[in-house]
Structures are given as C-alpha cells and as structure tokens.
Design a protein around this motif. Structure first.
Motif, mmCIF file in Angstrom:
data_model
loop_
_atom_site.group_PDB
_atom_site.id
_atom_site.type_symbol
_atom_site.label_atom_id
_atom_site.label_comp_id
_atom_site.label_asym_id
_atom_site.label_seq_id
_atom_site.Cartn_x
_atom_site.Cartn_y
_atom_site.Cartn_z
ATOM 1 N N ASP A 1 4.913 95.571 -86.055
ATOM 2 C CA ASP A 1 4.581 95.064 -87.383
ATOM 3 C C ASP A 1 5.003 96.075 -88.445
ATOM 4 O O ASP A 1 5.531 97.149 -88.129
ATOM 5 C CB ASP A 1 3.096 94.653 -87.480
ATOM 6 C CG ASP A 1 2.139 95.830 -87.541
ATOM 7 O OD1 ASP A 1 2.606 96.992 -87.624
ATOM 8 O OD2 ASP A 1 0.914 95.599 -87.504
ATOM 9 N N LEU B 1 -4.769 89.646 -81.019
ATOM 10 C CA LEU B 1 -3.801 90.186 -81.986
ATOM 11 C C LEU B 1 -4.260 91.563 -82.483
ATOM 12 O O LEU B 1 -3.461 92.505 -82.559
ATOM 13 C CB LEU B 1 -3.634 89.211 -83.158
ATOM 14 C CG LEU B 1 -2.562 89.555 -84.192
ATOM 15 C CD1 LEU B 1 -1.171 89.508 -83.581
ATOM 16 C CD2 LEU B 1 -2.627 88.604 -85.378
ATOM 17 N N ASP B 2 -5.543 91.677 -82.755
ATOM 18 C CA ASP B 2 -6.089 92.974 -83.190
ATOM 19 C C ASP B 2 -5.908 94.039 -82.119
ATOM 20 O O ASP B 2 -5.709 95.207 -82.421
ATOM 21 C CB ASP B 2 -7.594 92.854 -83.486
ATOM 22 C CG ASP B 2 -7.834 92.241 -84.850
ATOM 23 O OD1 ASP B 2 -6.880 92.177 -85.643
ATOM 24 O OD2 ASP B 2 -8.987 91.800 -85.104
ATOM 25 N N ARG C 1 2.868 99.151 -85.793
ATOM 26 C CA ARG C 1 2.003 98.853 -84.646
ATOM 27 C C ARG C 1 2.752 98.004 -83.632
ATOM 28 O O ARG C 1 3.399 97.025 -83.990
ATOM 29 C CB ARG C 1 0.771 98.091 -85.136
ATOM 30 C CG ARG C 1 -0.467 98.289 -84.283
ATOM 31 C CD ARG C 1 -1.690 97.822 -85.048
ATOM 32 N NE ARG C 1 -1.644 96.392 -85.265
ATOM 33 C CZ ARG C 1 -2.248 95.501 -84.474
ATOM 34 N NH1 ARG C 1 -2.941 95.882 -83.426
ATOM 35 N NH2 ARG C 1 -2.170 94.213 -84.744
ATOM 36 N N ASP D 1 1.896 94.643 -98.815
ATOM 37 C CA ASP D 1 1.440 93.544 -97.947
ATOM 38 C C ASP D 1 0.840 92.416 -98.779
ATOM 39 O O ASP D 1 1.108 91.241 -98.550
ATOM 40 C CB ASP D 1 0.379 94.054 -96.960
ATOM 41 C CG ASP D 1 1.005 94.956 -95.906
ATOM 42 O OD1 ASP D 1 2.240 95.123 -95.933
ATOM 43 O OD2 ASP D 1 0.251 95.493 -95.084
ATOM 44 N N GLN E 1 -0.196 83.791 -89.018
ATOM 45 C CA GLN E 1 -1.082 84.838 -88.514
ATOM 46 C C GLN E 1 -0.991 86.030 -89.458
ATOM 47 O O GLN E 1 0.059 86.267 -90.061
ATOM 48 C CB GLN E 1 -0.655 85.262 -87.102
ATOM 49 C CG GLN E 1 -0.709 84.138 -86.082
ATOM 50 C CD GLN E 1 -2.119 83.592 -85.934
ATOM 51 O OE1 GLN E 1 -3.055 84.346 -85.704
ATOM 52 N NE2 GLN E 1 -2.262 82.286 -86.098
ATOM 53 N N VAL F 1 -0.004 88.967 -89.890
ATOM 54 C CA VAL F 1 0.816 90.094 -89.444
ATOM 55 C C VAL F 1 2.254 89.863 -89.913
ATOM 56 O O VAL F 1 2.737 88.724 -89.904
ATOM 57 C CB VAL F 1 0.743 90.240 -87.895
ATOM 58 C CG1 VAL F 1 1.300 89.031 -87.173
ATOM 59 C CG2 VAL F 1 1.448 91.498 -87.411
ATOM 60 N N GLU F 2 2.897 90.945 -90.340
ATOM 61 C CA GLU F 2 4.315 90.849 -90.716
ATOM 62 C C GLU F 2 5.130 91.526 -89.620
ATOM 63 O O GLU F 2 4.989 92.728 -89.379
ATOM 64 C CB GLU F 2 4.557 91.584 -92.054
ATOM 65 C CG GLU F 2 6.016 91.522 -92.480
ATOM 66 C CD GLU F 2 6.366 92.553 -93.561
ATOM 67 O OE1 GLU F 2 5.459 93.205 -94.108
ATOM 68 O OE2 GLU F 2 7.567 92.701 -93.838
ATOM 69 N N LEU G 1 3.133 95.396 -80.559
ATOM 70 C CA LEU G 1 2.413 94.226 -80.050
ATOM 71 C C LEU G 1 3.172 93.652 -78.854
ATOM 72 O O LEU G 1 4.407 93.599 -78.862
ATOM 73 C CB LEU G 1 2.333 93.143 -81.137
ATOM 74 C CG LEU G 1 1.597 93.517 -82.424
ATOM 75 C CD1 LEU G 1 2.088 92.653 -83.581
ATOM 76 C CD2 LEU G 1 0.100 93.356 -82.230
#
Ligand code: PLP
Length: 404
Positions: free
Chosen positions: A35, A351-352, A39, A3, A21, A23-24, A41
């Motif tokens: 991601d 986002l978290d 995870r 990352d 942001q 996040v990938e 989203l």
C-alpha cells in the motif's frame, strides 16, 4: 496528494459505482501487494481471479514491454500474428474451435449470446431465448445484466432486454421445464462465482448437455472466472467431462491485461464477416500478454499446481477454520462459508492484519489467489484468517467487550 485528498478526489471525479476497501495499492510482486504506506499485504483476491501469475511476473513484463515497443494496436482491419497464434493456442486447450476476441468477460458473453441468436435463426426457426441460472453472474452490459440471474443488478435498469429466462441452479427438472420452442441455448457457469462459489453437481451439467443434444440447443459455458486452470483443470468443465458448444474466458486470460474471448466449436460457429466486431478486441498487446500467460501456466505446471494448492488450502482450512465455517469450491476458487454473519468485519480485520480476501454478502469469504501461490502463502493466509475470525467472533459473542 494526501490519503484524504485521494479519497475526496475519487468521490468527486469518479462515478460512485464501487465501494472501495480503505487501502491504496501502489505496487505488486508475486502474491504480494504494497500500500501507499509501504505495508505488505498477501493478495488472495488477485484482482478478482485475474492475476493468475501474480503481480509483475517478469515474463509478462518482458512480453508486454517488447510488444508495446513493437505494435500495440492496429484494429481488426488487418492481420496480426499474436492474435492468430493465441486463437490457435486456445483451440488446443479443451474446446477445439475458432475465437472471437473482446476486451472483457461481459463482452465475451455478449459475443456468445449473439452467436447463439444467429445460430437459432439458422437452426431453430428463429429461437432466441437463453436459459441461465438464478444466482449466476455474466457481466454488466445491459444484455448480460439480463442474462445474470440476480434481480438486484437488473432492478435499476428495467425493463430488461427480452430473451433471457432463469432457473434455479443445480435443478435438472427446472432446467428441463424451462426449455421451449423459443429456447436457443443454455448458458451456465460450471461453478457460480459471484454468488458464493457454488459448484455444479456433475449430473446437472450432464443433463444440460443431454438436453442440448436432444432438443438441438447450444450449450454455453461461462468460464470467465473458472477457466485458465483455476480449478485444477484448464476449464472447469474438463473435470465434469461435459463439453460445451461455446465457451467464454476473460479475467486471467491476459494475466492482468484486459482481454476476453468467445471460443465456438464447429457446430456453433456461424459468424461471418460483419456480424460482430470490436475496435480493441484481440489487439497485439493483449494477445501477447495472453500468449505469455498461457506459456508460463504450461511451463510451471500451474493447472496441476492449482489443484494441489487448492487441496492444501482445504486441508488447512479444515484444521484451523472449521470452528468458523467450511470451505467450498474447487482448486484455487474457494469460499469459506461461515456459520455466522461476520464475513464483512472478518475481511476488514484480515486487511488490517495483512491479508486481502473478498467478502461476498454476510456469510462468504472468497479466495481466488494467483495460481503461483505456495503452501507457505497459504499457511500465512489461514493463520491471518483464523486470527481475524477469532477477533471478530469474540466481539460478536460479547458485544460489550471492546477488544484491543
Ligand atoms: N462471467 C463471470 C462468471 C464473471 O465472474 C464475471 C466477472 O466477475 C463476468 C462474467 C464479467 O466479466 P467482466 O467484469 O470482465 O466483464
């Protein structure tokens, strides 16, 4: 590549035009993306109003795979069937006319402005000035930055190309006062998108149409963000009952594959061979993607669905989020206008917690989810937003308290 390496390489090899942001994103399906850590989203940004059918819709995957295996690109020196079929389809969707295909929204608007300038030579003694709105957004090419009524986008590139004039949005008197012998067209978004989802007053668009008829001007609607059914109508202008002479579309048109279009009714259609062009514009791959996107929108009744889901989102936001702000917009183009300057930390907190939304400035959270969104998705999004806003406002209310 780790990352950290990805972030370092991005910074080293890509120009620093985007604030990303943290996040990938690696995969998507429907209204969800994943991601690099696996995870899940919930995606209420949808590539900024692009992924109208969500991610990896099987019909889009099948259509572009088949087209890619057949013919991706030919240039516009030759006839190709998907392009002609798409133009025919577009002509039946609200503005009967002919299409010029481009690859992006900015290019679609460039085509509209070039068309207006040529029209001005033939119909208004060389008039060339386009009147657009303060707070508008029409794209990032130099001319479209000049058309965009936001000085912050213009400042680094001054002087701007000549021929654009800006007036306050929803101000009929200012619009009237801006018209002169130099004016050739009025260019408007029916709902301002990038400056916070601000719908036009019906009387404003009606006045713009009347002005164009009386003064012999072209009315151009930029429906790049509002089009493709997003507002509960295929074009937002259909809700207002005000038809333009020229309309532009992009974003959702290809369901994620880049394509833009400028559609002109008979009154405005003055392009002849050689007047304008594009190597890629309207290539078979992009047109096949757009054709299947339109087909699925129709098959699933997604224009009506966007209206119903928009009303549901408004209702849920009213019930659960009114302590933090109010919702503004149409259909699935909505902004939560906050009472406090917490849009950025709230979007980060969301986002978290597993929801992607888009903060515009300090006070607005924009939501433009895929049109296939369900009421269960909306329930989840509103509940995450509520938790995020709650957490962020508690921090604002008692800054000394560090919340877990
Ligand atoms: N017009 C409007 C209303 C938009 O919202 C945008 C993009 O956000 C554009 C034009 C520019 O489109 P593109 O980024 O595809 O050039």
């Amino acid at each position: 590549m780790s990352d950290d390496d990805l972030v370092t390489a991005e910074s080293r090899y890509l120009m620093h035009t985007f604030k990303r942001q943290p996040v990938e994103l690696v995969r998507g399906e429907g209204v969800r993306v994943w991601d690099a850590d696996g995870r899940e989203l919930l995606d209420f940004v949808g590539g900024i109003a692009v992924n109208v059918l969500g991610h990896a819709h099987p019909d889009i995957v099948a259509a572009i795979s088949a087209q890619a295996a057949t013919l991706i690109h030919t240039s516009n020196l030759y006839y190709t069937r998907p392009q002609v079929e798409l133009a025919e389809r577009l002509s039946g969707l609200g503005l009967e006319g002919r299409s010029f295909f481009a690859n992006s929204g900015a290019e679609a608007n460039e085509a509209a402005v070039k068309l207006a300038r040529k029209w001005g030579k033939q119909n208004r003694k060389g008039a060339y000035e386009v009147v657009s709105a303060l707070g508008s957004f029409h794209g990032r090419t130099l001319a479209m930055v000049a058309a965009t009524g936001q000085p912050k986008y213009q400042k680094p590139y001054a002087p701007m190309p000549d021929g654009f004039r800006h007036v306050p949005y929803n101000d009929i008197d200012a619009l009237r006062a801006a018209i002169s012998v130099k004016t050739v067209a009025i260019l408007l978004e029916p709902i301002l998108g990038e400056s916070g989802v601000i719908p036009a007053e019906p009387a404003y668009l009606e006045a713009a149409r009347e002005l164009c008829d009386r003064e012999n001007l072209l009315l151009i609607f930029d429906e790049i963000q509002t089009g493709m059914g997003r507002t509960g109508h295929f074009y937002a202008f259909q809700e207002y009952g005000v038809a333009p002479d020229v309309v532009t579309l992009a974003k959702g048109l290809g369901g994620g594959v880049p394509i833009g279009v400028c559609v002109a009714g008979a009154r405005a259609d003055v392009f002849e061979a050689g007047d304008h062009g594009s190597t890629f514009g309207g290539n078979p791959l992009a047109c096949a993607a757009a054709l299947v996107t339109l087909e699925v929108i129709e098959k699933l009744g997604l224009v009506e669905h966007a209206g119903v889901m928009g009303a549901y989102l408004e209702h849920k936001a009213h019930v659960h989020l009114s302590a933090f702000g109010t919702l503004r917009g149409r259909g699935l183009m909505q902004a939560l206008v906050l009472h406090d300057d917490i849009a950025q930390p709230a979007a980060a907190a969301a986002l978290d917690l597993g929801l992607i939304v888009n903060a515009i400035g300090d006070r607005v959270i924009r939501m433009v989810p895929p049109l296939i969104v369900t009421d269960a998705d909306i329930d989840r999004a509103v509940s995450i937003l509520e938790a995020s806003l709650d957490a962020v406002s508690s921090n604002v209310a008692s800054p000394g308290v560090v919340r877990p």
